[in-house]
Design an enzyme around this catalytic site. Sequence first.
Site, PDB file in Angstrom:
ATOM      1  N   GLN A 198     -17.438  79.157  31.346  1.00 17.74           N
ATOM      2  CA  GLN A 198     -17.595  80.233  30.349  1.00 17.74           C
ATOM      3  C   GLN A 198     -18.771  79.919  29.307  1.00 17.74           C
ATOM      4  O   GLN A 198     -18.958  78.876  28.951  1.00 17.74           O
ATOM      5  CB  GLN A 198     -16.235  80.454  29.424  1.00 17.74           C
ATOM      6  N   THR A 228     -27.544  79.976   9.469  1.00 18.62           N
ATOM      7  CA  THR A 228     -27.871  78.532   9.917  1.00 18.62           C
ATOM      8  C   THR A 228     -28.340  78.357  11.203  1.00 18.62           C
ATOM      9  O   THR A 228     -27.492  78.056  12.298  1.00 18.62           O
ATOM     10  CB  THR A 228     -26.661  77.462   9.607  1.00 18.62           C
ATOM     11  N   ASP A 268       3.646  69.915  25.185  1.00 18.69           N
ATOM     12  CA  ASP A 268       2.345  69.392  25.475  1.00 18.69           C
ATOM     13  C   ASP A 268       2.070  69.551  27.016  1.00 18.69           C
ATOM     14  O   ASP A 268       2.883  68.727  27.587  1.00 18.69           O
ATOM     15  CB  ASP A 268       1.968  67.945  24.782  1.00 18.69           C
ATOM     16  N   ASP A 278       2.112  75.868  24.437  1.00 15.46           N
ATOM     17  CA  ASP A 278       1.162  75.556  23.411  1.00 15.46           C
ATOM     18  C   ASP A 278       1.937  74.649  22.634  1.00 15.46           C
ATOM     19  O   ASP A 278       3.129  74.593  22.388  1.00 15.46           O
ATOM     20  CB  ASP A 278       0.724  76.573  22.524  1.00 15.46           C
ATOM     21  N   TYR A 291     -17.226  66.501  24.277  1.00 18.89           N
ATOM     22  CA  TYR A 291     -16.185  67.763  24.564  1.00 18.89           C
ATOM     23  C   TYR A 291     -16.686  68.287  25.903  1.00 18.89           C
ATOM     24  O   TYR A 291     -15.933  68.593  27.025  1.00 18.89           O
ATOM     25  CB  TYR A 291     -16.357  69.043  23.575  1.00 18.89           C
ATOM     26  N   HIS A 292     -18.160  68.580  25.978  1.00 27.54           N
ATOM     27  CA  HIS A 292     -18.689  69.340  27.350  1.00 27.54           C
ATOM     28  C   HIS A 292     -18.516  68.329  28.408  1.00 27.54           C
ATOM     29  O   HIS A 292     -18.237  68.709  29.530  1.00 27.54           O
ATOM     30  CB  HIS A 292     -20.091  69.715  27.105  1.00 27.54           C
ATOM     31  N   LYS A 294     -15.120  68.604  30.128  1.00 30.99           N
ATOM     32  CA  LYS A 294     -15.173  69.766  31.132  1.00 30.99           C
ATOM     33  C   LYS A 294     -15.620  69.279  32.454  1.00 30.99           C
ATOM     34  O   LYS A 294     -15.127  69.895  33.599  1.00 30.99           O
ATOM     35  CB  LYS A 294     -15.759  70.819  30.482  1.00 30.99           C
ATOM     36  N   ASN A 300      -7.148  64.178  25.755  1.00 27.01           N
ATOM     37  CA  ASN A 300      -6.163  65.703  25.692  1.00 27.01           C
ATOM     38  C   ASN A 300      -6.529  66.357  26.733  1.00 27.01           C
ATOM     39  O   ASN A 300      -5.694  66.797  27.471  1.00 27.01           O
ATOM     40  CB  ASN A 300      -6.764  66.194  24.340  1.00 27.01           C
ATOM     41  N   VAL A 310     -18.328  82.581  23.506  1.00 25.42           N
ATOM     42  CA  VAL A 310     -17.615  83.658  23.021  1.00 25.42           C
ATOM     43  C   VAL A 310     -17.674  84.242  21.846  1.00 25.42           C
ATOM     44  O   VAL A 310     -17.666  83.438  20.626  1.00 25.42           O
ATOM     45  CB  VAL A 310     -16.013  83.462  23.507  1.00 25.42           C
ATOM     46  N   SER A 340     -22.244  66.991  24.930  1.00 24.60           N
ATOM     47  CA  SER A 340     -21.278  66.480  23.732  1.00 24.60           C
ATOM     48  C   SER A 340     -20.162  65.857  24.783  1.00 24.60           C
ATOM     49  O   SER A 340     -20.104  66.287  25.597  1.00 24.60           O
ATOM     50  CB  SER A 340     -20.603  67.525  22.909  1.00 24.60           C
ATOM     51  N   THR A 355     -16.973  75.318  31.196  1.00 31.33           N
ATOM     52  CA  THR A 355     -18.018  75.984  30.146  1.00 31.33           C
ATOM     53  C   THR A 355     -19.363  75.790  30.718  1.00 31.33           C
ATOM     54  O   THR A 355     -19.749  74.930  31.532  1.00 31.33           O
ATOM     55  CB  THR A 355     -17.956  74.981  28.999  1.00 31.33           C
TER      56      THR A 355
HETATM   57  N1  USQ Z   1     -25.836  76.848  16.660  1.00 28.63           N
HETATM   58  C1  USQ Z   1     -26.805  77.207  15.651  1.00 28.63           C
HETATM   59  N2  USQ Z   1     -26.354  77.622  14.316  1.00 28.63           N
HETATM   60  C2  USQ Z   1     -25.014  77.513  13.930  1.00 28.63           C
HETATM   61  C3  USQ Z   1     -24.126  77.148  15.125  1.00 28.63           C
HETATM   62  C4  USQ Z   1     -24.542  76.783  16.298  1.00 28.63           C
HETATM   63  O1  USQ Z   1     -28.046  77.297  15.885  1.00 28.63           O
HETATM   64  O2  USQ Z   1     -24.566  77.610  12.835  1.00 28.63           O
HETATM   65  C5  USQ Z   1     -26.531  76.631  17.996  1.00 28.63           C
HETATM   66  C6  USQ Z   1     -26.084  75.356  18.525  1.00 28.63           C
HETATM   67  O3  USQ Z   1     -27.046  74.198  18.165  1.00 28.63           O
HETATM   68  C7  USQ Z   1     -26.230  75.694  20.000  1.00 28.63           C
HETATM   69  C8  USQ Z   1     -25.640  76.941  20.189  1.00 28.63           C
HETATM   70  O4  USQ Z   1     -25.864  77.498  18.734  1.00 28.63           O
HETATM   71  O5  USQ Z   1     -27.337  75.374  20.354  1.00 28.63           O
HETATM   72  C9  USQ Z   1     -24.139  77.404  20.523  1.00 28.63           C
HETATM   73  O6  USQ Z   1     -23.274  76.616  19.849  1.00 28.63           O
HETATM   74  P1  USQ Z   1     -21.802  77.100  19.459  1.00 28.63           P
HETATM   75  O7  USQ Z   1     -21.185  76.105  18.293  1.00 28.63           O
HETATM   76  O8  USQ Z   1     -21.563  78.553  19.303  1.00 28.63           O
HETATM   77  O9  USQ Z   1     -21.348  76.514  20.968  1.00 28.63           O
HETATM   78  P2  USQ Z   1     -21.137  75.338  21.928  1.00 28.63           P
HETATM   79  O10 USQ Z   1     -20.987  74.085  20.498  1.00 28.63           O
HETATM   80  O11 USQ Z   1     -21.837  75.034  23.042  1.00 28.63           O
HETATM   81  O12 USQ Z   1     -19.354  75.441  22.166  1.00 28.63           O
HETATM   82  C10 USQ Z   1     -18.965  76.708  22.244  1.00 28.63           C
HETATM   83  C11 USQ Z   1     -17.620  76.661  22.434  1.00 28.63           C
HETATM   84  C12 USQ Z   1     -16.954  76.038  23.482  1.00 28.63           C
HETATM   85  C13 USQ Z   1     -17.749  76.343  24.938  1.00 28.63           C
HETATM   86  C14 USQ Z   1     -19.076  76.840  24.433  1.00 28.63           C
HETATM   87  C15 USQ Z   1     -19.587  77.243  25.858  1.00 28.63           C
HETATM   88  O13 USQ Z   1     -16.836  76.050  21.254  1.00 28.63           O
HETATM   89  O14 USQ Z   1     -15.814  75.846  23.673  1.00 28.63           O
HETATM   90  O15 USQ Z   1     -17.345  75.843  25.953  1.00 28.63           O
HETATM   91  O16 USQ Z   1     -19.475  77.444  23.473  1.00 28.63           O
HETATM   92  S1  USQ Z   1     -21.473  76.728  26.063  1.00 28.63           S
HETATM   93  O17 USQ Z   1     -22.191  76.743  24.903  1.00 28.63           O
HETATM   94  O18 USQ Z   1     -21.909  77.610  27.124  1.00 28.63           O
HETATM   95  O19 USQ Z   1     -21.250  75.471  26.569  1.00 28.63           O
END
Ligand code: USQ
Length: 391
Positions: free
Chosen positions: A208, A253, A74, A31, A181-182, A185, A118, A211, A179, A144
């Site tokens: 995934q 929220t 890194d 890390d 970020y996504h 991946k 990164n 979590v 996003s 993801t």
């Molecule tokens: N959301 C809310 N309220 C909040 C936070 C989030 O309604 O306060 C909603 C978002 O709009 C979204 C959902 O909850 O529709 C999930 O958001 P999240 O922030 O929990 O998750 P996400 O941004 O998708 O990313 C997280 C991890 C990421 C992983 C991903 C899996 O940060 O590392 O890859 O979950 S997945 O969502 O299946 O792509």
Amino acid sequence: MRILIIGGDGYLGWPTAMHFAQRGHEVAVLDNMIKRRWESELGVAPLWPIATLTERAQALRETTDREVEVFVGDVADKSVVRGVLSRFLPEAIVHYGEQPSAPFSMIDAEHAILSQANNVLGTLQLAFAMHDIVPDAHLIKLGTMGEYGTPNIDIEEGYLEIEHNGRRDRLPFPKSPGSFYHLSKVHDSHNLMFAAKLWNLRITDLNQGVVYGTTTDETAMDPRLATSFHYDEYFGTVINRFVAQAVAGMPLTVYGAGGQKRGYLNIRDTLQCVEIAAMNPASAGEFRVFNQFTEQFTIDELANLVVEAAAKQGIRAEKKSIPNPRMELENHHYNARNSGLIALGLQPHRLTVDVLAGMIAWAAQHPERISRDVIIPTVQWRKQPEGVREA
Ligand code: USQ
């Protein structure tokens, strides 16, 4: 087995390292501690103070007699990654070492470019190093579910059988991420699929879901072994955020209509899934994909469960829809397959009101540590271009 965990200081990386060490594997972590620097730059911190990686490895030794070897560096640095692979000669590599946050990647141009550079370049550097040094090792790469987005058809595990103009093929499932970020991946998946074919590497891509969770068997052994629990807008995932919001006495929220549906899993099941993947390696030349989640919920369903769990702890929580800062569908079809890991023996920990009540009780040990300033989202997916705002 000799297992290298890249990103071993993180929310998932550290518990994974301990999980494998406790089962008698030889474990090393790599890390560069960059996430701790990003946290301090953004003014956020885990709810529970987290010891340094070296302190945690020391604490694990004292508590269990198990060793985790620590490498600081890194993965995107050629000499670092080659040095670690040559010295440790891993048989399995679990790669969590990426910028994990969608909102972080949407702050501005710098953060989008940093996230993709990164994530994509670090993984590519690793693939080349594996080819040269440990070509028979098994790479378990964290992807993801967000790579697929929310298509109006059922989501398969990585590949889709399609017929087109009378011909059939099994092709990568279409990607439609939400996003930068996504997207990073998605780019990783494409690079690794090509690398597996080109060099006969063994690769498993774990797509995934979101979590949640505070604790694993190993983090519970000693407070110094805790993992980082985030509830801020950048690094907090939605269930963890709702739990902290309930404890802080803030409304939950719900972004927009709350019909956004996703796959979720308990942090304990992340460890189980990664272990299952490691014990059942991909074949040489195979780019294998598993969808790694156990249950599907809408945001509104999650908020209702947290409100119910809070009541069990004597806390009156309420949900509140706020304008959605993201660009995403708020009511849509969502049905994703996740049979691969179940077939290999995954025993899911379900999200129940009692599990949530336990998380709330855990977070309520330190209500004063919850900063109310980092909860309301500030990063907007669609914003005025710079300059236009000035004019
Ligand atoms: N959301 C809310 N309220 C909040 C936070 C989030 O309604 O306060 C909603 C978002 O709009 C979204 C959902 O909850 O529709 C999930 O958001 P999240 O922030 O929990 O998750 P996400 O941004 O998708 O990313 C997280 C991890 C990421 C992983 C991903 C899996 O940060 O590392 O890859 O979950 S997945 O969502 O299946 O792509």
